[in-house]
Design a protein around this motif. Structure first.
Motif, PDB file in Angstrom:
ATOM      1  N   THR A  97       4.460 -28.004 -11.228  1.00  0.00           N
ATOM      2  CA  THR A  97       4.809 -27.557 -12.576  1.00  0.00           C
ATOM      3  C   THR A  97       5.966 -26.560 -12.538  1.00  0.00           C
ATOM      4  OG1 THR A  97       3.271 -25.702 -12.570  1.00  0.00           O
ATOM      5  CG2 THR A  97       2.414 -27.833 -13.341  1.00  0.00           C
ATOM      6  N   ASP A  98       6.582 -26.353 -13.702  1.00  0.00           N
ATOM      7  CA  ASP A  98       7.657 -25.371 -13.807  1.00  0.00           C
ATOM      8  C   ASP A  98       7.182 -23.976 -13.400  1.00  0.00           C
ATOM      9  OD1 ASP A  98       9.533 -27.228 -14.692  1.00  0.00           O
ATOM     10  OD2 ASP A  98       9.094 -26.860 -16.807  1.00  0.00           O
ATOM     11  N   ALA A  99       5.963 -23.614 -13.765  1.00  0.00           N
ATOM     12  CA  ALA A  99       5.441 -22.284 -13.442  1.00  0.00           C
ATOM     13  C   ALA A  99       5.250 -22.096 -11.936  1.00  0.00           C
ATOM     14  CB  ALA A  99       4.120 -22.043 -14.175  1.00  0.00           C
ATOM     15  N   GLU A 100       5.160 -23.192 -11.189  1.00  0.00           N
ATOM     16  CA  GLU A 100       4.978 -23.109  -9.739  1.00  0.00           C
ATOM     17  C   GLU A 100       6.314 -23.113  -8.983  1.00  0.00           C
ATOM     18  OE1 GLU A 100       1.054 -25.491  -8.656  1.00  0.00           O
ATOM     19  OE2 GLU A 100       2.302 -26.599 -10.092  1.00  0.00           O
ATOM     20  N   ARG A 101       7.403 -23.356  -9.705  1.00  0.00           N
ATOM     21  CA  ARG A 101       8.729 -23.432  -9.076  1.00  0.00           C
ATOM     22  C   ARG A 101       9.507 -22.145  -9.310  1.00  0.00           C
ATOM     23  NH1 ARG A 101      10.211 -28.971 -12.071  1.00  0.00           N
ATOM     24  NH2 ARG A 101       8.544 -30.204 -11.169  1.00  0.00           N
ATOM     25  N   LYS A 102      10.253 -21.713  -8.303  1.00  0.00           N
ATOM     26  CA  LYS A 102      11.154 -20.578  -8.475  1.00  0.00           C
ATOM     27  C   LYS A 102      12.310 -21.036  -9.354  1.00  0.00           C
ATOM     28  CE  LYS A 102      13.915 -17.182  -6.117  1.00  0.00           C
ATOM     29  NZ  LYS A 102      14.317 -16.567  -4.877  1.00  0.00           N
ATOM     30  N   PRO A 103      12.629 -20.294 -10.412  1.00  0.00           N
ATOM     31  CA  PRO A 103      13.737 -20.696 -11.292  1.00  0.00           C
ATOM     32  C   PRO A 103      15.068 -20.724 -10.546  1.00  0.00           C
ATOM     33  CG  PRO A 103      12.376 -19.011 -12.328  1.00  0.00           C
ATOM     34  CD  PRO A 103      11.941 -19.106 -10.894  1.00  0.00           C
ATOM     35  N   LYS A 104      15.959 -21.603 -10.992  1.00  0.00           N
ATOM     36  CA  LYS A 104      17.286 -21.730 -10.396  1.00  0.00           C
ATOM     37  C   LYS A 104      18.201 -20.656 -10.983  1.00  0.00           C
ATOM     38  CE  LYS A 104      16.757 -26.708 -10.021  1.00  0.00           C
ATOM     39  NZ  LYS A 104      17.176 -27.996 -10.579  1.00  0.00           N
ATOM     40  N   PRO A 105      18.902 -19.892 -10.139  1.00  0.00           N
ATOM     41  CA  PRO A 105      19.805 -18.845 -10.634  1.00  0.00           C
ATOM     42  C   PRO A 105      20.842 -19.361 -11.638  1.00  0.00           C
ATOM     43  CG  PRO A 105      19.482 -18.606  -8.284  1.00  0.00           C
ATOM     44  CD  PRO A 105      18.830 -19.912  -8.681  1.00  0.00           C
ATOM     45  N   ALA A 106      21.318 -20.599 -11.471  1.00  0.00           N
ATOM     46  CA  ALA A 106      22.312 -21.149 -12.395  1.00  0.00           C
ATOM     47  C   ALA A 106      21.752 -21.276 -13.815  1.00  0.00           C
ATOM     48  CB  ALA A 106      22.797 -22.507 -11.904  1.00  0.00           C
ATOM     49  N   ASP A 107      20.434 -21.466 -13.944  1.00  0.00           N
ATOM     50  CA  ASP A 107      19.809 -21.584 -15.265  1.00  0.00           C
ATOM     51  C   ASP A 107      19.611 -20.229 -15.943  1.00  0.00           C
ATOM     52  OD1 ASP A 107      19.679 -24.332 -14.943  1.00  0.00           O
ATOM     53  OD2 ASP A 107      17.598 -24.301 -14.217  1.00  0.00           O
ATOM     54  N   TYR A 108      19.679 -19.148 -15.162  1.00  0.00           N
ATOM     55  CA  TYR A 108      19.445 -17.796 -15.679  1.00  0.00           C
ATOM     56  C   TYR A 108      20.522 -16.853 -15.139  1.00  0.00           C
ATOM     57  CZ  TYR A 108      14.966 -19.868 -16.773  1.00  0.00           C
ATOM     58  OH  TYR A 108      13.985 -20.704 -17.252  1.00  0.00           O
ATOM     59  N   PRO A 109      21.778 -17.055 -15.561  1.00  0.00           N
ATOM     60  CA  PRO A 109      22.882 -16.273 -14.997  1.00  0.00           C
ATOM     61  C   PRO A 109      22.794 -14.772 -15.288  1.00  0.00           C
ATOM     62  CG  PRO A 109      23.631 -17.553 -16.878  1.00  0.00           C
ATOM     63  CD  PRO A 109      22.224 -17.987 -16.577  1.00  0.00           C
ATOM     64  N   ASP A 110      22.064 -14.370 -16.311  1.00  0.00           N
ATOM     65  CA  ASP A 110      21.973 -12.946 -16.658  1.00  0.00           C
ATOM     66  C   ASP A 110      20.862 -12.215 -15.908  1.00  0.00           C
ATOM     67  OD1 ASP A 110      24.060 -13.345 -18.430  1.00  0.00           O
ATOM     68  OD2 ASP A 110      22.726 -13.673 -20.145  1.00  0.00           O
ATOM     69  N   ILE A 111      20.102 -12.935 -15.089  1.00  0.00           N
ATOM     70  CA  ILE A 111      19.005 -12.314 -14.338  1.00  0.00           C
ATOM     71  C   ILE A 111      19.386 -12.301 -12.860  1.00  0.00           C
ATOM     72  CG2 ILE A 111      16.563 -12.477 -13.714  1.00  0.00           C
ATOM     73  CD1 ILE A 111      16.087 -13.881 -16.392  1.00  0.00           C
ATOM     74  N   PRO A 112      19.279 -11.146 -12.208  1.00  0.00           N
ATOM     75  CA  PRO A 112      19.589 -11.102 -10.779  1.00  0.00           C
ATOM     76  C   PRO A 112      18.712 -12.100 -10.010  1.00  0.00           C
ATOM     77  CG  PRO A 112      19.282  -8.890 -11.647  1.00  0.00           C
ATOM     78  CD  PRO A 112      18.880  -9.847 -12.728  1.00  0.00           C
ATOM     79  N   PRO A 113      19.292 -12.884  -9.104  1.00  0.00           N
ATOM     80  CA  PRO A 113      18.534 -13.908  -8.376  1.00  0.00           C
ATOM     81  C   PRO A 113      17.286 -13.375  -7.680  1.00  0.00           C
ATOM     82  CG  PRO A 113      20.873 -14.196  -7.993  1.00  0.00           C
ATOM     83  CD  PRO A 113      20.713 -12.905  -8.751  1.00  0.00           C
ATOM     84  N   ASP A 114      17.313 -12.123  -7.210  1.00  0.00           N
ATOM     85  CA  ASP A 114      16.135 -11.578  -6.526  1.00  0.00           C
ATOM     86  C   ASP A 114      14.988 -11.295  -7.493  1.00  0.00           C
ATOM     87  OD1 ASP A 114      17.758  -9.437  -7.543  1.00  0.00           O
ATOM     88  OD2 ASP A 114      16.581  -8.033  -6.332  1.00  0.00           O
ATOM     89  N   LYS A 115      15.266 -11.323  -8.786  1.00  0.00           N
ATOM     90  CA  LYS A 115      14.216 -11.105  -9.797  1.00  0.00           C
ATOM     91  C   LYS A 115      13.591 -12.419 -10.257  1.00  0.00           C
ATOM     92  CE  LYS A 115      14.844  -6.653 -10.239  1.00  0.00           C
ATOM     93  NZ  LYS A 115      13.933  -5.752  -9.587  1.00  0.00           N
ATOM     94  N   LEU A 116      14.183 -13.546  -9.889  1.00  0.00           N
ATOM     95  CA  LEU A 116      13.651 -14.847 -10.298  1.00  0.00           C
ATOM     96  C   LEU A 116      12.501 -15.233  -9.376  1.00  0.00           C
ATOM     97  CD1 LEU A 116      16.989 -16.740 -10.990  1.00  0.00           C
ATOM     98  CD2 LEU A 116      15.397 -15.800 -12.668  1.00  0.00           C
ATOM     99  N   THR A 117      11.356 -15.474  -9.962  1.00  0.00           N
ATOM    100  CA  THR A 117      10.167 -15.823  -9.186  1.00  0.00           C
ATOM    101  C   THR A 117       9.311 -16.806  -9.976  1.00  0.00           C
ATOM    102  OG1 THR A 117       8.268 -14.912  -8.006  1.00  0.00           O
ATOM    103  CG2 THR A 117       8.849 -13.848 -10.063  1.00  0.00           C
ATOM    104  N   ALA A 118       8.525 -17.589  -9.272  1.00  0.00           N
ATOM    105  CA  ALA A 118       7.609 -18.520  -9.936  1.00  0.00           C
ATOM    106  C   ALA A 118       6.530 -17.726 -10.664  1.00  0.00           C
ATOM    107  CB  ALA A 118       6.975 -19.453  -8.913  1.00  0.00           C
ATOM    108  N   GLY A 119       6.129 -18.216 -11.804  1.00  0.00           N
ATOM    109  CA  GLY A 119       5.099 -17.561 -12.599  1.00  0.00           C
ATOM    110  C   GLY A 119       5.202 -18.001 -14.046  1.00  0.00           C
TER     111      GLY A 119
END
Length: 169
Positions: A97-119
């Motif tokens: 599921t999407d909630a089990e996958r780490k988001p792709k940085p390209a989809d969330y350019p305004d969020i630092p990549p180290d803050k992107l986590t599955a949940g």
């Protein structure tokens, strides 16, 4: 005749959208339910074509403007997908599921990549409810997913017949 049709969508979070269809509508889910699903029989009901007002201008700007939308007739499952059914689907397909996958940085350019986590977002209603909905009622929980709907410490064990949550379209 007007009928209220409630469609449960989960787009990373469990959200409920209600709308009125104008026209003849089939009776959908007339029986009252608690948190358990009725024994699924894989039947469907037909929702006739209709027009409804979608959106809101009361709470969040992204919900507006209120607009008239027409929907073609469609079929929908009569009963919610249960945790048990979804676990069988995952076992057979290895779906993640999407909630089990780490988001792709390209989809969330305004969020630092180290803050992107599955949940996923988890609803935590306050003890005293204010007059308006409040985004603080929703909190991102690292590790929340369909197996752990309220976060890592939660489980669906013993909840086989309840609707699956934390799945998206």
């Amino acid at each position: 005749m007007r009928s209220l049709v409630i469609i449960f969508l989960t787009v990373g979070i469990a959200a409920t959208f209600g709308f009125e269809l104008q026209g003849n509508a089939s009776s959908v889910g007339e029986e009252q339910s608690n948190h358990h699903c009725r024994m699924p029989d894989r039947s469907q009901v037909r929702i006739p074509a209709g027009t409804f007002l979608m959106g809101s201008e009361e709470y969040n700007t992204e919900e507006g403007p209120v607009r008239s939308v027409s929907v073609a007739a469609f079929w929908i499952d009569r009963y919610d997908v249960t945790n048990h059914q979804f676990s069988e689907f995952v076992a057979a397909t290895h779906y993640v599921t999407d909630a089990e996958r780490k988001p792709k940085p390209a989809d969330y350019p305004d969020i630092p990549p180290d803050k992107l986590t599955a949940g996923a977002a988890v609803f935590n209603a306050p003890q005293s409810k204010p007059a308006e909905m409040d985004l603080r009622w929703w909190q991102f929980s690292k590790g929340a997913n369909w197996r752990h709907p309220h976060g890592p410490g939660s489980t669906i064990k013993g909840h086989d017949d309840e609707p699956v949550v934390q799945v998206s379209y």
